[in-house]
Scaffold this motif. Structure first.
Motif, PDB file in Angstrom:
ATOM      1  N   GLN A 253      38.647  54.349  31.034  1.00 58.45           N
ATOM      2  CA  GLN A 253      37.557  53.683  31.732  1.00 58.45           C
ATOM      3  C   GLN A 253      37.251  52.316  31.143  1.00 58.45           C
ATOM      4  O   GLN A 253      37.130  51.322  31.864  1.00 58.45           O
ATOM      5  CB  GLN A 253      36.305  54.559  31.700  1.00 58.45           C
ATOM      6  N   SER A 254      37.136  52.252  29.797  1.00 57.20           N
ATOM      7  CA  SER A 254      36.866  50.966  29.154  1.00 57.20           C
ATOM      8  C   SER A 254      38.031  49.999  29.329  1.00 57.20           C
ATOM      9  O   SER A 254      37.832  48.786  29.489  1.00 57.20           O
ATOM     10  CB  SER A 254      36.589  51.181  27.658  1.00 57.20           C
ATOM     11  N   PHE A 255      39.265  50.527  29.340  1.00 63.11           N
ATOM     12  CA  PHE A 255      40.435  49.666  29.547  1.00 63.11           C
ATOM     13  C   PHE A 255      40.407  49.038  30.947  1.00 63.11           C
ATOM     14  O   PHE A 255      40.674  47.844  31.112  1.00 63.11           O
ATOM     15  CB  PHE A 255      41.717  50.477  29.359  1.00 63.11           C
ATOM     16  N   VAL A 256      40.045  49.849  31.950  1.00 65.12           N
ATOM     17  CA  VAL A 256      39.980  49.338  33.326  1.00 65.12           C
ATOM     18  C   VAL A 256      38.869  48.294  33.453  1.00 65.12           C
ATOM     19  O   VAL A 256      39.045  47.253  34.119  1.00 65.12           O
ATOM     20  CB  VAL A 256      39.754  50.503  34.309  1.00 65.12           C
ATOM     21  N   ILE A 257      37.742  48.544  32.800  1.00 65.19           N
ATOM     22  CA  ILE A 257      36.627  47.584  32.859  1.00 65.19           C
ATOM     23  C   ILE A 257      37.028  46.257  32.221  1.00 65.19           C
ATOM     24  O   ILE A 257      36.791  45.173  32.783  1.00 65.19           O
ATOM     25  CB  ILE A 257      35.380  48.167  32.166  1.00 65.19           C
ATOM     26  N   ARG A 258      37.671  46.331  31.052  1.00 64.48           N
ATOM     27  CA  ARG A 258      38.091  45.099  30.381  1.00 64.48           C
ATOM     28  C   ARG A 258      39.142  44.370  31.200  1.00 64.48           C
ATOM     29  O   ARG A 258      39.110  43.125  31.312  1.00 64.48           O
ATOM     30  CB  ARG A 258      38.639  45.432  28.993  1.00 64.48           C
ATOM     31  N   LEU A 259      40.080  45.121  31.770  1.00 66.68           N
ATOM     32  CA  LEU A 259      41.118  44.498  32.592  1.00 66.68           C
ATOM     33  C   LEU A 259      40.505  43.818  33.815  1.00 66.68           C
ATOM     34  O   LEU A 259      40.919  42.710  34.193  1.00 66.68           O
ATOM     35  CB  LEU A 259      42.121  45.570  33.031  1.00 66.68           C
ATOM     36  N   THR A 260      39.504  44.453  34.414  1.00 68.37           N
ATOM     37  CA  THR A 260      38.836  43.866  35.567  1.00 68.37           C
ATOM     38  C   THR A 260      38.107  42.577  35.195  1.00 68.37           C
ATOM     39  O   THR A 260      38.169  41.577  35.919  1.00 68.37           O
ATOM     40  CB  THR A 260      37.838  44.872  36.165  1.00 68.37           C
ATOM     41  N   LEU A 261      37.417  42.589  34.047  1.00 68.16           N
ATOM     42  CA  LEU A 261      36.700  41.395  33.603  1.00 68.16           C
ATOM     43  C   LEU A 261      37.664  40.247  33.314  1.00 68.16           C
ATOM     44  O   LEU A 261      37.390  39.094  33.657  1.00 68.16           O
ATOM     45  CB  LEU A 261      35.865  41.723  32.353  1.00 68.16           C
ATOM     46  N   VAL A 262      38.793  40.563  32.679  1.00 71.83           N
ATOM     47  CA  VAL A 262      39.787  39.520  32.400  1.00 71.83           C
ATOM     48  C   VAL A 262      40.351  38.956  33.706  1.00 71.83           C
ATOM     49  O   VAL A 262      40.518  37.734  33.863  1.00 71.83           O
ATOM     50  CB  VAL A 262      40.926  40.092  31.521  1.00 71.83           C
ATOM     51  N   ALA A 263      40.634  39.841  34.673  1.00 69.24           N
ATOM     52  CA  ALA A 263      41.159  39.383  35.967  1.00 69.24           C
ATOM     53  C   ALA A 263      40.153  38.492  36.686  1.00 69.24           C
ATOM     54  O   ALA A 263      40.518  37.446  37.252  1.00 69.24           O
ATOM     55  CB  ALA A 263      41.530  40.593  36.833  1.00 69.24           C
ATOM     56  N   LEU A 264      38.868  38.878  36.652  1.00 72.41           N
ATOM     57  CA  LEU A 264      37.835  38.058  37.287  1.00 72.41           C
ATOM     58  C   LEU A 264      37.701  36.699  36.615  1.00 72.41           C
ATOM     59  O   LEU A 264      37.514  35.670  37.279  1.00 72.41           O
ATOM     60  CB  LEU A 264      36.494  38.796  37.255  1.00 72.41           C
ATOM     61  N   ALA A 265      37.778  36.688  35.263  1.00 79.89           N
ATOM     62  CA  ALA A 265      37.708  35.417  34.545  1.00 79.89           C
ATOM     63  C   ALA A 265      38.879  34.504  34.915  1.00 79.89           C
ATOM     64  O   ALA A 265      38.707  33.299  35.147  1.00 79.89           O
ATOM     65  CB  ALA A 265      37.683  35.673  33.037  1.00 79.89           C
ATOM     66  N   LEU A 266      40.079  35.075  35.001  1.00 73.29           N
ATOM     67  CA  LEU A 266      41.246  34.274  35.379  1.00 73.29           C
ATOM     68  C   LEU A 266      41.134  33.754  36.808  1.00 73.29           C
ATOM     69  O   LEU A 266      41.456  32.584  37.083  1.00 73.29           O
ATOM     70  CB  LEU A 266      42.516  35.119  35.220  1.00 73.29           C
ATOM     71  N   LEU A 267      40.673  34.603  37.714  1.00 72.47           N
ATOM     72  CA  LEU A 267      40.499  34.173  39.101  1.00 72.47           C
ATOM     73  C   LEU A 267      39.452  33.069  39.216  1.00 72.47           C
ATOM     74  O   LEU A 267      39.593  32.140  40.032  1.00 72.47           O
ATOM     75  CB  LEU A 267      40.099  35.368  39.970  1.00 72.47           C
ATOM     76  N   THR A 268      38.410  33.151  38.400  1.00 76.32           N
ATOM     77  CA  THR A 268      37.385  32.103  38.405  1.00 76.32           C
ATOM     78  C   THR A 268      37.962  30.773  37.948  1.00 76.32           C
ATOM     79  O   THR A 268      37.709  29.714  38.552  1.00 76.32           O
ATOM     80  CB  THR A 268      36.209  32.507  37.501  1.00 76.32           C
ATOM     81  N   VAL A 269      38.749  30.812  36.875  1.00 73.17           N
ATOM     82  CA  VAL A 269      39.371  29.582  36.378  1.00 73.17           C
ATOM     83  C   VAL A 269      40.321  28.994  37.426  1.00 73.17           C
ATOM     84  O   VAL A 269      40.309  27.784  37.705  1.00 73.17           O
ATOM     85  CB  VAL A 269      40.122  29.865  35.056  1.00 73.17           C
ATOM     86  N   VAL A 270      41.142  29.857  38.030  1.00 76.08           N
ATOM     87  CA  VAL A 270      42.082  29.395  39.065  1.00 76.08           C
ATOM     88  C   VAL A 270      41.337  28.800  40.250  1.00 76.08           C
ATOM     89  O   VAL A 270      41.738  27.769  40.811  1.00 76.08           O
ATOM     90  CB  VAL A 270      42.988  30.565  39.517  1.00 76.08           C
ATOM     91  N   ALA A 271      40.220  29.423  40.642  1.00 71.13           N
ATOM     92  CA  ALA A 271      39.442  28.929  41.772  1.00 71.13           C
ATOM     93  C   ALA A 271      38.889  27.538  41.502  1.00 71.13           C
ATOM     94  O   ALA A 271      38.974  26.640  42.343  1.00 71.13           O
ATOM     95  CB  ALA A 271      38.310  29.906  42.090  1.00 71.13           C
ATOM     96  N   PHE A 272      38.328  27.338  40.301  1.00 70.36           N
ATOM     97  CA  PHE A 272      37.772  26.027  39.977  1.00 70.36           C
ATOM     98  C   PHE A 272      38.863  24.960  39.882  1.00 70.36           C
ATOM     99  O   PHE A 272      38.639  23.800  40.220  1.00 70.36           O
ATOM    100  CB  PHE A 272      36.984  26.097  38.662  1.00 70.36           C
ATOM    101  N   VAL A 273      40.039  25.356  39.427  1.00 72.64           N
ATOM    102  CA  VAL A 273      41.131  24.386  39.306  1.00 72.64           C
ATOM    103  C   VAL A 273      41.670  23.999  40.680  1.00 72.64           C
ATOM    104  O   VAL A 273      42.022  22.834  40.923  1.00 72.64           O
ATOM    105  CB  VAL A 273      42.258  24.973  38.412  1.00 72.64           C
ATOM    106  N   THR A 274      41.733  24.959  41.604  1.00 63.12           N
ATOM    107  CA  THR A 274      42.351  24.715  42.911  1.00 63.12           C
ATOM    108  C   THR A 274      41.354  24.299  43.987  1.00 63.12           C
ATOM    109  O   THR A 274      41.745  24.144  45.146  1.00 63.12           O
ATOM    110  CB  THR A 274      43.088  25.980  43.374  1.00 63.12           C
TER     111      THR A 274
END
Length: 288
Positions: free
Chosen positions: A32-53
């Motif tokens: 459960q904690s692994f999935v939560i951390r993976l989700t947070l990392v994915a959201l952070a990466l998507l946020t960075v990609v969104a601001f760049v593009t």
């Protein structure tokens, strides 16, 4: 003796070591904690990609941030009523308060009865499941959508806003009330049943007296929510009140100074409402 003492020492050492291992085991893999951390990392990466593009076109971000800060400064450090007077704003705030009060009153009365039927320790299990499933569906739909749904029949205005907000308030309070009733000690209910008390006597002699502080707390919380929703409904559903004046100041006049003044007025009232709720809860604790 020496050999026995040595064996005893080794045995004690092994025992202490096994005790240490049992006290400080390695943390097992937590999916459960692994999935939560993976989700947070994915959201952070998507946020960075969104601001760049983003297609910023010809916008200067530094200048835009500076103008935004200037607007916020004007809004909150230079508040001023221009298109309405202070007393008119108080009057419109009273209309919004009345809208929130009516929806909370209607919702709490209906939800009290449905909450008793939804409590597993007071009602039929099948009926409890049906009521809880129904209110869960109602809660899943935002209040604005319920208001717009009822606006089809009643038209945009205060009537549709009251019906839609009451509808959602019932679903919220049924869940809160039923959970408060279910916390009652089963022994009390069984003792009253053994003494020949009927359902209504159990409700009025045991359930409501023991849950009154929780009921008032949840009702006040819903009142605060309804006050915030009534502000939005004043603009979105034409229900009037101070929310409509804020909508006009922001979208029609674009008067940021008046928006700031209305915001401060709403904030002051919200603080008074919270202080009143805290005072009532304190009195209930003292008398309880």
């Amino acid at each position: 003796m020496d050999l026995q003492e040595s064996l005893k020492a080794v045995s004690n050492k092994d025992t202490s070591w096994s005790h240490i291992k049992s006290v400080n085991p390695k943390n097992p893999f937590n999916k459960q904690s692994f999935v939560i951390r993976l989700t947070l990392v994915a959201l952070a990466l998507l946020t960075v990609v969104a601001f760049v593009t983003f297609d910023y076109k010809d916008i200067n971000l530094v200048e835009a941030a500076s103008l935004t800060a200037q607007t916020v400064k004007t809004m909150f450090f230079q508040p001023l009523f221009q298109h309405i007077t202070f007393f008119e704003a108080i009057k419109q705030l009273t209309i919004t308060l009345g809208l929130a009060f009516l929806t909370t009153l209607f919702g709490s009365i209906i939800a009290l009865f449905l909450g008793l039927l939804a409590a597993r320790n007071l009602s039929n299990p099948k009926l409890s499941i049906v009521i809880k499933a129904g209110v869960a569906f109602i809660r899943a739909v935002p209040t604005v959508l319920w208001v717009l749904i009822f606006a089809v029949a009643a038209g945009l205005g205060s009537v549709a806003a009251v019906i839609g907000m009451t509808f959602h308030s019932i679903s919220y309070l049924v869940k809160a009330y039923s959970e408060s009733f279910e916390e009652l000690d089963k022994g009390v209910i069984e003792a009253l049943k053994a003494s020949g008390a009927n359902w209504w006597q159990i409700v009025f002699q045991a359930v409501l007296p023991s849950s009154v502080s929780y009921l008032i707390s949840w009702t006040f919380m819903r009142f605060e929510i309804n006050f915030a929703v009534a502000l939005a409904m004043g603009a979105a559903a034409g229900a009037g009140g101070i929310g409509f004046d804020m909508f006009m100041a922001s979208s029609f006049y674009y008067d940021v100074r008046e928006i700031g003044a209305i915001t401060y007025l709403i904030l002051a009232f919200a603080i008074l409402l919270e202080l009143l709720a805290a005072k009532i809860k304190k009195k209930l604790r003292v008398h309880g």
